[in-house]
Scaffold this motif. Structure first.
Motif, short mmCIF file in Angstrom:
data_model
loop_
_atom_site.label_atom_id
_atom_site.label_comp_id
_atom_site.label_asym_id
_atom_site.label_seq_id
_atom_site.Cartn_x
_atom_site.Cartn_y
_atom_site.Cartn_z
N ASN A 121 0.84 -1.25 -0.23
CA ASN A 121 -0.24 0.01 0.07
C ASN A 121 0.86 1.32 0.00
O ASN A 121 1.99 1.23 0.14
CB ASN A 121 -1.02 0.16 1.26
CG ASN A 121 -0.36 -0.03 2.49
OD1 ASN A 121 0.62 0.76 2.81
ND2 ASN A 121 -0.71 -0.65 3.45
N VAL A 122 0.41 2.45 -0.05
CA VAL A 122 0.91 3.51 -0.38
C VAL A 122 1.79 4.08 0.76
O VAL A 122 2.84 4.31 0.87
CB VAL A 122 0.07 4.70 -0.66
CG1 VAL A 122 0.61 6.14 -0.88
CG2 VAL A 122 -0.80 4.67 -2.04
N PHE A 127 7.04 4.64 3.49
CA PHE A 127 8.31 4.24 4.44
C PHE A 127 9.39 3.73 3.79
O PHE A 127 10.69 3.89 4.26
CB PHE A 127 7.81 3.30 5.48
CG PHE A 127 6.68 4.21 6.38
CD1 PHE A 127 7.10 5.27 7.28
CD2 PHE A 127 5.44 3.83 6.52
CE1 PHE A 127 6.11 5.94 8.12
CE2 PHE A 127 4.35 4.31 7.37
CZ PHE A 127 4.95 5.36 8.02
N ASP A 128 9.13 2.72 2.89
CA ASP A 128 10.16 2.19 2.06
C ASP A 128 11.29 3.12 1.46
O ASP A 128 12.54 2.67 1.39
CB ASP A 128 9.70 1.17 0.86
CG ASP A 128 9.14 -0.27 1.43
OD1 ASP A 128 9.33 -0.40 2.83
OD2 ASP A 128 8.70 -1.00 0.81
N VAL A 129 10.65 4.06 0.86
CA VAL A 129 11.60 5.12 0.20
C VAL A 129 12.07 6.26 1.01
O VAL A 129 12.47 7.18 0.43
CB VAL A 129 10.97 5.59 -0.95
CG1 VAL A 129 10.68 4.55 -2.06
CG2 VAL A 129 9.73 6.48 -0.89
N GLY A 130 11.62 6.27 2.22
CA GLY A 130 12.28 7.18 3.34
C GLY A 130 11.51 8.34 3.88
O GLY A 130 11.80 9.19 4.43
N TYR A 131 10.32 8.06 3.54
CA TYR A 131 9.15 9.26 4.21
C TYR A 131 8.41 8.84 5.41
O TYR A 131 8.15 7.63 5.39
CB TYR A 131 8.24 9.50 2.89
CG TYR A 131 8.63 10.50 1.88
CD1 TYR A 131 8.32 11.64 1.85
CD2 TYR A 131 9.25 9.90 1.00
CE1 TYR A 131 8.70 12.61 1.07
CE2 TYR A 131 9.57 10.83 -0.20
CZ TYR A 131 9.48 12.21 -0.14
OH TYR A 131 9.89 13.16 -1.12
N SER A 132 8.61 9.42 6.33
CA SER A 132 7.84 9.06 7.73
C SER A 132 6.45 9.78 7.66
O SER A 132 5.64 9.45 8.56
CB SER A 132 8.56 9.51 8.86
OG SER A 132 8.85 10.77 8.94
N ARG A 148 -1.99 11.45 -7.78
CA ARG A 148 -1.74 10.91 -6.31
C ARG A 148 -1.07 9.51 -6.62
O ARG A 148 -1.73 8.85 -7.29
CB ARG A 148 -3.10 10.89 -5.56
CG ARG A 148 -3.51 12.50 -4.95
CD ARG A 148 -2.72 12.75 -3.94
NE ARG A 148 -3.01 14.37 -3.39
CZ ARG A 148 -2.43 15.01 -2.71
NH1 ARG A 148 -1.10 14.71 -2.43
NH2 ARG A 148 -3.06 16.28 -2.54
N PRO A 149 -0.33 9.36 -5.41
CA PRO A 149 0.23 7.82 -5.75
C PRO A 149 -0.89 6.76 -5.38
O PRO A 149 -0.64 5.83 -6.31
CB PRO A 149 1.10 7.80 -4.46
CG PRO A 149 0.94 8.98 -3.71
CD PRO A 149 0.26 9.83 -4.35
#
Length: 160
Positions: A121-122, A127-132, A148-149
């Motif tokens: 899911n989005v 989180f996988d790409v470094g966004y908290s 939107r993603p």
């Protein structure tokens, strides 16, 4: 990637939201997907600025492999033995882009690939790409890709 495929991607950037079956837009994207699927082993990604400079290659490869980590200008500079000012200059002179712009592009391109190729899911992808912060991730994705993603993911999965 062929010039034609690149032009098709540029053209498709204007579309927003869900793409419905039985429309020419759906057929257009379906054709792109089938083309991509016929080239196994070749990664399909948007190109980042690159350089032949060995030191910069080490830095950019490290960043690409560690997207889920807290990558900061200070941290990368310290890790690779540069001052912040020197690393800032290296990015500008060798990649013609700032550290933060490069990091954002790397994260968004990887997010796009994950949205297309996984069932995560989005939030997980963010989180996988470094966004908290999911809202920051979603806003950045929309700024770069005009969608939107979650809508992008739905559209890509509808084409399957």
């Amino acid at each position: 990637m062929s010039n034609l495929m690149y032009e098709m991607l540029i053209y498709a950037r204007q579309w927003k939201g869900i793409i419905l079956p039985d429309t020419w837009v759906y057929e257009f994207l379906s054709t792109m997907k089938h083309y991509i699927m016929q080239h196994p082993g070749k990664s399909f990604s948007i190109q980042l600025p690159t350089t032949e400079e060995p030191k910069m290659l080490l830095i950019t490869e490290y960043m690409q492999k560690n997207l889920g980590e807290a990558l900061t200008l200070n941290g990368i500079a310290e890790l690779f033995g540069y001052s912040v000012r020197t690393l800032t200059r290296l990015f500008k002179s060798h990649l013609d882009i700032s550290f933060l712009q490069y990091l954002k592009m790397v994260r968004m391109i990887k997010a796009m690939e994950l949205l297309m190729s996984t069932d995560k899911n989005v939030s997980e992808i963010a989180f996988d790409v470094g966004y908290s912060n999911i809202a920051a991730f979603s806003n950045t994705f929309q700024q770069l890709f005009n969608v939107r993603p979650s809508d992008f993911q739905i559209s890509m999965h509808n084409i399957k």
